[in-house]
Write an enzyme that holds these catalytic residues in place. Sequence first.
Site, PDB file in Angstrom:
ATOM      1  N   ASN A   1     -10.134  -0.220   0.528  1.00  0.00           N
ATOM      2  CA  ASN A   1      -8.768  -0.107   0.399  1.00  0.00           C
ATOM      3  C   ASN A   1      -8.186  -0.657  -0.921  1.00  0.00           C
ATOM      4  O   ASN A   1      -8.460  -2.009  -1.193  1.00  0.00           O
ATOM      5  CB  ASN A   1      -8.101  -0.767   1.519  1.00  0.00           C
ATOM      6  CG  ASN A   1      -6.671  -0.850   1.613  1.00  0.00           C
ATOM      7  OD1 ASN A   1      -5.980  -0.313   0.754  1.00  0.00           O
ATOM      8  ND2 ASN A   1      -6.014  -1.223   2.837  1.00  0.00           N
TER       9      ASN A   1
ATOM     10  N   HIS B   1      -3.129   7.195   2.346  1.00  0.00           N
ATOM     11  CA  HIS B   1      -3.772   6.062   1.771  1.00  0.00           C
ATOM     12  C   HIS B   1      -4.908   5.549   2.566  1.00  0.00           C
ATOM     13  O   HIS B   1      -5.333   5.956   3.608  1.00  0.00           O
ATOM     14  CB  HIS B   1      -2.688   4.881   2.496  1.00  0.00           C
ATOM     15  CG  HIS B   1      -3.112   3.781   2.106  1.00  0.00           C
ATOM     16  ND1 HIS B   1      -3.607   3.012   0.864  1.00  0.00           N
ATOM     17  CD2 HIS B   1      -3.148   2.478   2.755  1.00  0.00           C
ATOM     18  CE1 HIS B   1      -3.835   1.917   0.908  1.00  0.00           C
ATOM     19  NE2 HIS B   1      -3.665   1.453   2.261  1.00  0.00           N
TER      20      HIS B   1
ATOM     21  N   CYS C   1       0.848  -1.206  -0.210  1.00  0.00           N
ATOM     22  CA  CYS C   1       0.137   0.044   0.081  1.00  0.00           C
ATOM     23  C   CYS C   1       0.628   1.145  -0.115  1.00  0.00           C
ATOM     24  O   CYS C   1       0.490   2.245  -0.126  1.00  0.00           O
ATOM     25  CB  CYS C   1      -1.011   0.227   1.152  1.00  0.00           C
ATOM     26  SG  CYS C   1      -1.980  -1.537   1.274  1.00  0.00           S
TER      27      CYS C   1
HETATM   28  N1  ACO Z   1     -18.311  -8.197  10.342  1.00  0.00           N
HETATM   29  C1  ACO Z   1     -18.657  -8.643  11.783  1.00  0.00           C
HETATM   30  N2  ACO Z   1     -17.848  -8.776  12.648  1.00  0.00           N
HETATM   31  C2  ACO Z   1     -16.456  -8.910  12.405  1.00  0.00           C
HETATM   32  C3  ACO Z   1     -16.053  -8.895  10.862  1.00  0.00           C
HETATM   33  C4  ACO Z   1     -16.811  -8.292  10.124  1.00  0.00           C
HETATM   34  N3  ACO Z   1     -16.484  -7.999   8.843  1.00  0.00           N
HETATM   35  N4  ACO Z   1     -14.592  -8.837  10.919  1.00  0.00           N
HETATM   36  C5  ACO Z   1     -14.304  -9.068  12.323  1.00  0.00           C
HETATM   37  N5  ACO Z   1     -15.390  -9.310  12.966  1.00  0.00           N
HETATM   38  C6  ACO Z   1     -15.457  -9.347  14.494  1.00  0.00           C
HETATM   39  C7  ACO Z   1     -14.187 -10.153  14.822  1.00  0.00           C
HETATM   40  O1  ACO Z   1     -14.397 -11.730  14.834  1.00  0.00           O
HETATM   41  C8  ACO Z   1     -14.050 -10.015  16.525  1.00  0.00           C
HETATM   42  O2  ACO Z   1     -15.048 -10.596  17.032  1.00  0.00           O
HETATM   43  P1  ACO Z   1     -14.777 -11.318  18.442  1.00  0.00           P
HETATM   44  O3  ACO Z   1     -14.444 -10.100  19.239  1.00  0.00           O
HETATM   45  O4  ACO Z   1     -16.098 -12.064  18.754  1.00  0.00           O
HETATM   46  O5  ACO Z   1     -13.637 -12.174  18.222  1.00  0.00           O
HETATM   47  C9  ACO Z   1     -14.568  -8.329  16.481  1.00  0.00           C
HETATM   48  O6  ACO Z   1     -15.323  -8.314  15.107  1.00  0.00           O
HETATM   49  C10 ACO Z   1     -13.493  -7.367  16.629  1.00  0.00           C
HETATM   50  O7  ACO Z   1     -12.542  -7.680  15.627  1.00  0.00           O
HETATM   51  P2  ACO Z   1     -11.088  -6.792  15.660  1.00  0.00           P
HETATM   52  O8  ACO Z   1     -10.306  -7.393  14.286  1.00  0.00           O
HETATM   53  O9  ACO Z   1     -10.574  -6.665  16.970  1.00  0.00           O
HETATM   54  O10 ACO Z   1     -11.839  -5.390  15.011  1.00  0.00           O
HETATM   55  P3  ACO Z   1     -11.320  -4.136  15.068  1.00  0.00           P
HETATM   56  O11 ACO Z   1     -11.897  -3.066  15.886  1.00  0.00           O
HETATM   57  O12 ACO Z   1      -9.512  -4.190  15.356  1.00  0.00           O
HETATM   58  O13 ACO Z   1     -11.286  -3.752  13.590  1.00  0.00           O
HETATM   59  C11 ACO Z   1     -10.111  -3.943  11.452  1.00  0.00           C
HETATM   60  C12 ACO Z   1     -10.736  -4.793  12.380  1.00  0.00           C
HETATM   61  C13 ACO Z   1     -11.140  -2.805  10.627  1.00  0.00           C
HETATM   62  C14 ACO Z   1      -9.431  -4.800  10.178  1.00  0.00           C
HETATM   63  C15 ACO Z   1      -8.985  -2.730  12.175  1.00  0.00           C
HETATM   64  O14 ACO Z   1      -8.072  -3.660  12.996  1.00  0.00           O
HETATM   65  C16 ACO Z   1      -8.163  -2.207  11.111  1.00  0.00           C
HETATM   66  O15 ACO Z   1      -8.702  -1.358  10.548  1.00  0.00           O
HETATM   67  N6  ACO Z   1      -6.882  -2.465  11.126  1.00  0.00           N
HETATM   68  C17 ACO Z   1      -6.106  -1.888  10.038  1.00  0.00           C
HETATM   69  C18 ACO Z   1      -6.327  -2.381   8.697  1.00  0.00           C
HETATM   70  C19 ACO Z   1      -5.580  -1.704   7.749  1.00  0.00           C
HETATM   71  O16 ACO Z   1      -5.718  -0.595   7.640  1.00  0.00           O
HETATM   72  N7  ACO Z   1      -5.147  -2.464   6.724  1.00  0.00           N
HETATM   73  C20 ACO Z   1      -4.732  -1.937   5.766  1.00  0.00           C
HETATM   74  C21 ACO Z   1      -3.120  -0.919   5.790  1.00  0.00           C
HETATM   75  S1  ACO Z   1      -1.960  -1.764   5.093  1.00  0.00           S
HETATM   76  C22 ACO Z   1      -2.698  -2.101   3.569  1.00  0.00           C
HETATM   77  O17 ACO Z   1      -3.485  -1.388   3.025  1.00  0.00           O
HETATM   78  C23 ACO Z   1      -2.584  -3.274   2.880  1.00  0.00           C
END
Ligand code: ACO
Length: 328
Positions: free
Chosen positions: A285, A255, A122
């Site tokens: 993304n 980004h 990215c």
């Molecule tokens: N729908 C419903 N629930 C979901 C989903 C979904 N699509 N995905 C995950 N969950 C659940 C999980 O199972 C978890 O449940 P649990 O607590 O019962 O186990 C709960 O939601 C929380 O999951 P987390 O992963 O802790 O959620 P978080 O608040 O951290 O959000 C996310 C997840 C959106 C992926 C976040 O961590 C994030 O944005 N991270 C950075 C991602 C990013 O920016 N990536 C790109 C950068 S680099 C590149 O671009 C390649």
Amino acid sequence: MTLYSKIIGTGSYLPQQRVTNADLTAQLAAKGIDTSDEWIVSRSGISARHYAAPDELSSDLAVAAARQALAMADKQPHEIDLVIVASSTPDYYGSFPSTACIVQRKLGMGNGSAAFDVQAVCSGFIYAVSVADAFIKAGAHKNVLVIGAEVFSRILNFEDRGTCVLFGDGAGAVVMSASDTPGILASKLHADGSYADILSVPGNLANGAIAGSAFLYMDGPAVFKLAVTVLEQVATEVLEAAGMSAGQVDWLVPHQANIRIMKSTARKLGLPMEKMVVTVDQHGNTSAASIPLALDAAVRDGRIQPGHTVLMEGVGGGFTWGAVLARM
Ligand code: ACO
């Protein structure tokens, strides 16, 4: 006379198929996987993304974006003497020939221009712009086509709700040319391979097949934590390198991974939300394509004007991160 490099044209392309959160929720529900528009929007800010058609490759998206950028720059393909494509989803799984060479062929350039791919996930577009800037300033090339193009839908595991809802396909392009006025004011690139495992496609080629997985893997919370830290650091670094303050930035074009990461960066820099270009809600993304897609959107709707100072920054697998400060 000092030689600078300047962005003189932008372009972008989104594949025709638009997939809303409701579409995706229904598709996943059919497989017994639970998600919702509410979860996706609240955790990421994403409402829709685009997916390429089965016969569309990164080079096809790249060429469509490049044609727009060339038209805005008033350049013909044969006037380009270097093509750089940033992509983690290149046309060929073995990464060769490079997607840049395929783009050169599809644009009918036929002028022997140099062409190569850059791999920084990215951060790829930021890396590619920095390389183009250095080549132009060194006098090695005059007109460079820099493209970020991705078909991330091909590497998404639609059984993994934590990642498949976040990514989309698209391409963005810029033409950068030698100029006697700035231009790219400063750029900074970084990587830390000790974080390689938190965001990867953990497969290797062995005996003509993939050993491991061909799907994207992401430790979301670990990526989130690292992203908010390094994006603020590199933005500050690039401003310092140019002798400027955040208050002098007209537009932040980050980004487009997650609205929460983007808001956090803007807040830490003391920039109001009105100065940040946001397309993540409609594009998801799109990895290396996300920054040039957002840049082109804001140039074409008239927000970004000639003379404006634009801070672009990216973070991605590797881990890689970087920033470019540009006078448009
Ligand atoms: N729908 C419903 N629930 C979901 C989903 C979904 N699509 N995905 C995950 N969950 C659940 C999980 O199972 C978890 O449940 P649990 O607590 O019962 O186990 C709960 O939601 C929380 O999951 P987390 O992963 O802790 O959620 P978080 O608040 O951290 O959000 C996310 C997840 C959106 C992926 C976040 O961590 C994030 O944005 N991270 C950075 C991602 C990013 O920016 N990536 C790109 C950068 S680099 C590149 O671009 C390649």
